[in-house]
Scaffold this motif. Structure first.
Motif, PDB file in Angstrom:
ATOM      1  N   UNK A 245       0.855  -1.183   0.000  1.00  0.00           N
ATOM      2  CA  UNK A 245       0.000   0.000   0.000  1.00  0.00           C
ATOM      3  C   UNK A 245       0.894   1.237   0.000  1.00  0.00           C
ATOM      4  N   UNK A 246       0.308   2.390  -0.205  1.00  0.00           N
ATOM      5  CA  UNK A 246       1.104   3.615  -0.206  1.00  0.00           C
ATOM      6  C   UNK A 246       1.872   3.751   1.104  1.00  0.00           C
ATOM      7  N   UNK A 247       3.190   3.938   0.988  1.00  0.00           N
ATOM      8  CA  UNK A 247       4.092   4.169   2.133  1.00  0.00           C
ATOM      9  C   UNK A 247       4.165   2.977   3.084  1.00  0.00           C
ATOM     10  N   UNK A 248       3.921   1.771   2.583  1.00  0.00           N
ATOM     11  CA  UNK A 248       3.910   0.599   3.464  1.00  0.00           C
ATOM     12  C   UNK A 248       5.261  -0.118   3.526  1.00  0.00           C
ATOM     13  N   UNK A 249       6.270   0.396   2.816  1.00  0.00           N
ATOM     14  CA  UNK A 249       7.615  -0.188   2.869  1.00  0.00           C
ATOM     15  C   UNK A 249       8.598   0.917   3.227  1.00  0.00           C
ATOM     16  N   UNK A 250       9.201   0.812   4.402  1.00  0.00           N
ATOM     17  CA  UNK A 250      10.200   1.793   4.833  1.00  0.00           C
ATOM     18  C   UNK A 250      11.574   1.145   4.811  1.00  0.00           C
ATOM     19  N   UNK A 251      12.569   1.890   4.322  1.00  0.00           N
ATOM     20  CA  UNK A 251      13.928   1.369   4.175  1.00  0.00           C
ATOM     21  C   UNK A 251      14.916   2.460   4.590  1.00  0.00           C
ATOM     22  N   UNK A 252      15.987   2.069   5.301  1.00  0.00           N
ATOM     23  CA  UNK A 252      17.003   3.069   5.610  1.00  0.00           C
ATOM     24  C   UNK A 252      17.650   2.850   6.972  1.00  0.00           C
ATOM     25  N   UNK A 253      18.384   3.866   7.468  1.00  0.00           N
ATOM     26  CA  UNK A 253      18.549   5.175   6.834  1.00  0.00           C
ATOM     27  C   UNK A 253      19.501   5.171   5.642  1.00  0.00           C
ATOM     28  N   UNK A 254      20.561   4.341   5.719  1.00  0.00           N
ATOM     29  CA  UNK A 254      21.520   4.179   4.630  1.00  0.00           C
ATOM     30  C   UNK A 254      21.705   2.694   4.364  1.00  0.00           C
ATOM     31  N   UNK A 255      22.255   2.367   3.205  1.00  0.00           N
ATOM     32  CA  UNK A 255      22.745   1.025   2.924  1.00  0.00           C
ATOM     33  C   UNK A 255      24.201   0.971   3.373  1.00  0.00           C
ATOM     34  N   UNK A 256      24.535  -0.051   4.163  1.00  0.00           N
ATOM     35  CA  UNK A 256      25.943  -0.290   4.483  1.00  0.00           C
ATOM     36  C   UNK A 256      26.481  -1.285   3.478  1.00  0.00           C
ATOM     37  N   UNK A 257      27.511  -0.897   2.747  1.00  0.00           N
ATOM     38  CA  UNK A 257      28.050  -1.716   1.684  1.00  0.00           C
ATOM     39  C   UNK A 257      29.023  -2.770   2.219  1.00  0.00           C
ATOM     40  N   UNK A 258      29.028  -3.899   1.559  1.00  0.00           N
ATOM     41  CA  UNK A 258      29.936  -4.989   1.923  1.00  0.00           C
ATOM     42  C   UNK A 258      31.368  -4.564   1.617  1.00  0.00           C
ATOM     43  N   UNK A 259      32.239  -4.722   2.617  1.00  0.00           N
ATOM     44  CA  UNK A 259      33.659  -4.471   2.431  1.00  0.00           C
ATOM     45  C   UNK A 259      34.428  -5.388   3.372  1.00  0.00           C
ATOM     46  N   UNK A 260      35.703  -5.107   3.599  1.00  0.00           N
ATOM     47  CA  UNK A 260      36.496  -5.983   4.457  1.00  0.00           C
ATOM     48  C   UNK A 260      36.058  -6.007   5.901  1.00  0.00           C
ATOM     49  N   UNK A 261      35.255  -5.019   6.319  1.00  0.00           N
ATOM     50  CA  UNK A 261      34.822  -4.928   7.716  1.00  0.00           C
ATOM     51  C   UNK A 261      33.358  -5.289   7.927  1.00  0.00           C
TER      52      UNK A 261
END
Length: 384
Positions: A245-261
């Motif tokens: 539905x409208x506004x029914x999926x919230x994501x965030x605040x940022x994506x943490x990218x895969x790295x060595x850590x």
């Protein structure tokens, strides 16, 4: 809750509205400051996720500071954000928004209860006791699709309590469904929406994997898979109405990218905490421990993308939750449901905190900026 809204380490990527620009900008965080790293050929999160090493690109990308993290978060969570200041959007753009269902035993049992109650929350407490007495803790020890799982399936069918949710919970095939359309998810501080017909609903605190078109897991973020328990409880065929539905999926605040850590092992041992704070003074605390997931994240990703299903712009995959709220809110036996104005906070140290307010979908800002609008704006800015 004490978790920082943005993790103090890691390579982060997000999106925001920045004054002076007509289209969303690509953002990262460096030493407490937010930088705009939008560039030609790297003007969408999708484009960066498709790179051979997204984290290396973000780490080295030149950028322009747009202010502090604190100022960005403060404006993003304001009930009326100041248009003269930057604010966060959902950190994904062109990716499909998918979700895995019934991946934890606790949520599996609640789905069986919803189905048995036919969406009537007043019947949930008695059914919960009955189903738990029959199933006990067997399911927590079962590997989905294993011979032991098939033996339990036969036993439950003989007892007359088999369910479509048990099928995807302990059977060979995972439930993967479309949660929302590309560009439709909302971000940190935004209102999340409930369909007006629902009287029994809840948040679902989850980790979402960001997966490239090659099936490579390139990052992770937090998500709220807003759920209408009464609608899905009436029929699993109403899953689309219950979930999208409208506004029914919230994501965030940022994506943490895969790295060595940071990588998949960190996702698998993460513990999510959740707090719901109501305008009526109600407070509910919950948790979802990824170590207790029934199907491993990599297996869920393989069920979503592969030779059987391609995603040219990649996807995010919400991994499910073990959070199943049963605390009575309006009286004995009535269980939990949202009220308008509830503040939902989902957090884990490695990914930060996702905060949203609950409204009716019909009262949330309508979704008006889609893929076509983004492409036109990026073309006009010579960023494609």
């Amino acid at each position: 809750m004490t978790t920082a809204h943005v993790p103090g380490e890691g390579i982060l990527i997000g999106r925001g509205l920045v004054p002076g620009h007509t289209h969303p900008r690509i953002l990262t965080v460096r030493a407490g400051a937010v930088f705009d790293i939008t560039a030609k050929g790297a003007a969408t999160v999708r484009d960066i996720a498709e790179m051979a090493d997204p984290a290396a690109h973000v780490r080295a990308a030149p950028g322009t500071s747009i202010g502090s993290v604190e100022a960005l978060l403060e404006n993003s969570r304001a009930t009326a954000p100041d248009p003269r200041l930057p604010r966060l959007l959902s950190p994904i753009d062109l990716q499909a928004v998918k979700a895995a269902g019934v991946t934890f035993v606790a949520s599996l049992l609640e789905r069986v209860i919803e189905e048995g109650a036919r969406g009537d929350r007043s019947k949930a407490e008695a059914l919960r006791a009955e189903v738990t007495a029959l199933i006990g803790s067997d399911l927590s020890k079962i590997e989905p699709g294993s011979p032991k799982a098939m033996e339990l399936k036969a036993t439950l069918i003989a007892k007359g309590i088999w369910s479509q949710y048990l099928e995807v919970g302990i059977g060979p095939d995972a439930e993967i469904f479309t949660k929302a359309q590309p560009m439709s998810s909302v971000g940190y501080g935004a209102d999340v929406g409930l369909h007006p017909i629902s009287q029994w609903n809840n948040p679902e605190p989850e980790i979402a994997l960001v997966i490239s078109s090659r099936g490579v897991i390139v990052g992770a973020t937090l998500a709220n898979d807003v759920n209408l328990r009464d609608v899905e409880g009436r029929s699993a065929l109403l899953l689309g109405k219950a979930k999208d539905n409208n506004a029914s999926a919230a994501v965030g605040p940022f994506v943490r990218l895969v790295d060595g850590d940071f990588g998949l092992a960190d996702v698998e041992r993460a513990e999510l905490t959740l707090r719901i704070t109501g305008e009526d003074g109600f407070v509910l605390d919950g948790a979802s421990n990824m170590a207790m997931i029934s199907r491993k994240p990599a297996a869920l990703a393989a069920a979503a993308i592969g030779p059987h299903h391609q995603y040219p712009d990649g996807l995010i995959l919400m991994l499910g939750t073990m959070f199943a709220p049963t605390l009575d809110r309006d009286g004995p036996g009535k269980g939990f449901t949202h009220k308008m104005g509830d503040v939902v906070e989902i957090s884990t140290p490695a990914l930060g905190m996702l905060m949203n307010r609950v409204r009716l979908s019909t009262e949330c800002s309508p979704w008006t900026y889609g893929t076509s609008h983004l492409m036109r704006d990026l073309a006009a800015a010579d960023l494609l």
